[in-house]
Motif scaffolding. Sequence first.
Motif, mmCIF file in Angstrom:
data_model
loop_
_atom_site.group_PDB
_atom_site.id
_atom_site.type_symbol
_atom_site.label_atom_id
_atom_site.label_comp_id
_atom_site.label_asym_id
_atom_site.label_seq_id
_atom_site.Cartn_x
_atom_site.Cartn_y
_atom_site.Cartn_z
ATOM 1 N N LEU A 29 -11.394 10.940 -0.036
ATOM 2 C CA LEU A 29 -12.247 11.116 1.136
ATOM 3 C C LEU A 29 -11.493 10.993 2.451
ATOM 4 N N LYS A 30 -10.184 10.774 2.382
ATOM 5 C CA LYS A 30 -9.414 10.737 3.632
ATOM 6 C C LYS A 30 -7.992 11.210 3.361
ATOM 7 N N PRO A 31 -7.380 11.826 4.366
ATOM 8 C CA PRO A 31 -6.030 12.371 4.164
ATOM 9 C C PRO A 31 -5.015 11.248 3.900
ATOM 10 N N ARG A 32 -4.019 11.567 3.110
ATOM 11 C CA ARG A 32 -2.993 10.586 2.792
ATOM 12 C C ARG A 32 -2.247 10.125 4.045
ATOM 13 N N ALA A 33 -2.136 11.018 5.019
ATOM 14 C CA ALA A 33 -1.441 10.650 6.266
ATOM 15 C C ALA A 33 -2.175 9.519 6.990
ATOM 16 N N VAL A 34 -3.500 9.533 6.930
ATOM 17 C CA VAL A 34 -4.285 8.467 7.565
ATOM 18 C C VAL A 34 -4.053 7.145 6.826
ATOM 19 N N VAL A 35 -4.045 7.207 5.499
ATOM 20 C CA VAL A 35 -3.778 6.002 4.712
ATOM 21 C C VAL A 35 -2.429 5.411 5.112
ATOM 22 N N HIS A 36 -1.423 6.243 5.203
ATOM 23 C CA HIS A 36 -0.078 5.752 5.520
ATOM 24 C C HIS A 36 -0.019 5.165 6.928
ATOM 25 N N ARG A 37 -0.681 5.844 7.878
ATOM 26 C CA ARG A 37 -0.688 5.333 9.253
ATOM 27 C C ARG A 37 -1.329 3.935 9.298
ATOM 28 N N ARG A 38 -2.420 3.777 8.562
ATOM 29 C CA ARG A 38 -3.106 2.482 8.552
ATOM 30 C C ARG A 38 -2.264 1.396 7.895
ATOM 31 N N LEU A 39 -1.608 1.740 6.782
ATOM 32 C CA LEU A 39 -0.754 0.756 6.103
ATOM 33 C C LEU A 39 0.381 0.307 7.015
ATOM 34 N N ALA A 40 1.007 1.256 7.675
ATOM 35 C CA ALA A 40 2.134 0.918 8.553
ATOM 36 C C ALA A 40 1.668 0.045 9.719
ATOM 37 N N ASP A 92 6.858 2.077 -1.018
ATOM 38 C CA ASP A 92 8.108 2.506 -0.373
ATOM 39 C C ASP A 92 7.980 2.440 1.146
ATOM 40 N N LEU A 93 6.836 2.900 1.668
ATOM 41 C CA LEU A 93 6.599 2.832 3.098
ATOM 42 C C LEU A 93 6.614 1.377 3.593
ATOM 43 N N LEU A 94 5.925 0.506 2.862
ATOM 44 C CA LEU A 94 5.824 -0.896 3.291
ATOM 45 C C LEU A 94 7.172 -1.603 3.211
ATOM 46 N N THR A 98 9.891 -0.427 4.157
ATOM 47 C CA THR A 98 10.651 -0.137 5.377
ATOM 48 C C THR A 98 10.222 -1.054 6.523
ATOM 49 N N ILE A 99 9.112 -1.796 6.326
ATOM 50 C CA ILE A 99 8.564 -2.631 7.405
ATOM 51 C C ILE A 99 8.652 -4.113 7.080
ATOM 52 N N LEU A 100 8.389 -4.468 5.820
ATOM 53 C CA LEU A 100 8.285 -5.874 5.440
ATOM 54 C C LEU A 100 9.566 -6.368 4.764
ATOM 55 N N PRO A 101 9.901 -7.654 4.958
ATOM 56 C CA PRO A 101 11.027 -8.237 4.219
ATOM 57 C C PRO A 101 10.793 -8.150 2.708
ATOM 58 N N GLY A 102 11.862 -7.989 1.940
ATOM 59 C CA GLY A 102 11.743 -7.784 0.500
ATOM 60 C C GLY A 102 11.109 -8.929 -0.258
ATOM 61 N N ASP A 103 11.140 -10.133 0.325
ATOM 62 C CA ASP A 103 10.592 -11.285 -0.400
ATOM 63 C C ASP A 103 9.116 -11.549 -0.086
ATOM 64 N N VAL A 104 8.483 -10.646 0.631
ATOM 65 C CA VAL A 104 7.042 -10.813 0.878
ATOM 66 C C VAL A 104 6.293 -10.726 -0.449
ATOM 67 N N PRO A 105 5.463 -11.731 -0.768
ATOM 68 C CA PRO A 105 4.777 -11.740 -2.059
ATOM 69 C C PRO A 105 3.788 -10.585 -2.218
#
Lengths: 258, 258
Positions: free
Chosen positions: B145-156, B184-186, B188-195
């Motif tokens: 029901l929503k474009p993948r680009a919107v999902v990615h923008r919100r996650l970032a 993969d997107l996350l 690029t933003i979060l430290p690798g040890d984030v639970p």
Amino acid sequence: MTQQAAGRIFIVGLGPGAPEQMTPQARAALAQATDLIGYAPYVARVEAGPEVVRHASDNRVELDRARHAAELALAGRSVAVVSGGDAGVFGMASAVFEAIDHGPAAWRGVDVTVIPGVSAVLAAAARLGAPLGGDFCVISLSDNLKPRAVVHRRLAAAADAGLVIALYNPRSKARPDQLGEALDLLRTILPGDVPVAFARAIGRPDERVILTDIAHADPEQVDMSTLVLIGCPLTHVIDRADGGKWLYTSRRVEESCA
Amino acid sequence: MTQQAAGRIFIVGLGPGAPEQMTPQARAALAQATDLIGYAPYVARVEAGPEVVRHASDNRVELDRARHAAELALAGRSVAVVSGGDAGVFGMASAVFEAIDHGPAAWRGVDVTVIPGVSAVLAAAARLGAPLGGDFCVISLSDNLKPRAVVHRRLAAAADAGLVIALYNPRSKARPDQLGEALDLLRTILPGDVPVAFARAIGRPDERVILTDIAHADPEQVDMSTLVLIGCPLTHVIDRADGGKWLYTSRRVEESCA
């Protein structure tokens, strides 16, 4: 074998207020408790016999309460740490684990069970219709534990990304201006007709709901018991035949919306 | 006066699955229903006498179900539209109001009551500890029901702002790659040890919890019944004395964290 007879902690979400919104699981945990710990109005809400010890405390002493719970559990008591709504959403759950994380090693042996509840945001949303129909975020406006700049950065990011925003702790006597600042910030991002709801004391006798839009939202109508819901451009108002209104957010998002 | 005898719609959140996590309010609404409408596994979960008509349907036909409920209510039936967890969180509530908003004018006269429930995200958080102790967001990863680009923008935006992220509908047979892309997107933003936690079917017999971090999170361990929780830099893991782990997010945020 006294260690085997050690007590335990239940962290219990009491729900929004009405008894019929508390889960049987929460009720069963409370029935096992020898001690109740929490902010006084929540402890007062629990029905319990005279043999149950009530440790009611003021607001803002969450870590003291959490340490007390761990000490009592280690001494063999069954402690129910209570919060309104869900204890994991700006309630006591995080404080209990923070206390354990920074406390004596023995506290990591305490049996802790978190019992989820119907949170204030879910009760408010249900009362209004379906404003959380899309993606949403839940943010505490209080700057007791985080800088106001972080709050503003989060609000701007959420509005910019098209998330519906639920605000906890929107206003207190010590922070009378903060909600107005937040609304001013959001007005720079959202269209003026985006719906805003003030849902106060949902499920309790003094319940009050105000429906407006972000251009007209008046912080003076909000107190600490109010859940503030800020829609997104896909949040719609339906005029009911009886003169009331429903609020809902479309599940379908177009490419142009973020 | 047949119009006075018109039916009604209850939109009911059944809770995560265990009967003791369904509220008495939900149970009372179900007891009044002449008709049950919903996705087949949720309708099957409701105990009801043989006189109650069960309208079970496949996934992804929410609007058809919603229109059916409005028609039955207008014909004088008491309809319970059921969802797992809370019906307002990626459940049937939004679909019902969307149907009413775009339906015949008479539908605006239907008596609709939304009964909140313990949502999957709250049940999963309670099972893990207190990962929602700070600000958080709830996002559906489905691109039906929503474009993948919107999902990615919100996650970032959410990760960048320091929100804990709860992901609904993380993966299906039709969308096997989407969770991997999101992780993969996350990364690029979060430290690798984030639970990161995968909480599957919480409160049901086939419950399974996996605790990892974002560097090592494996989408292959996730199915459609899994709630994915992605922490923030303030989400911590506590090693329990019994070998298990608790997850919690600090309530205190420093200026450097956002």
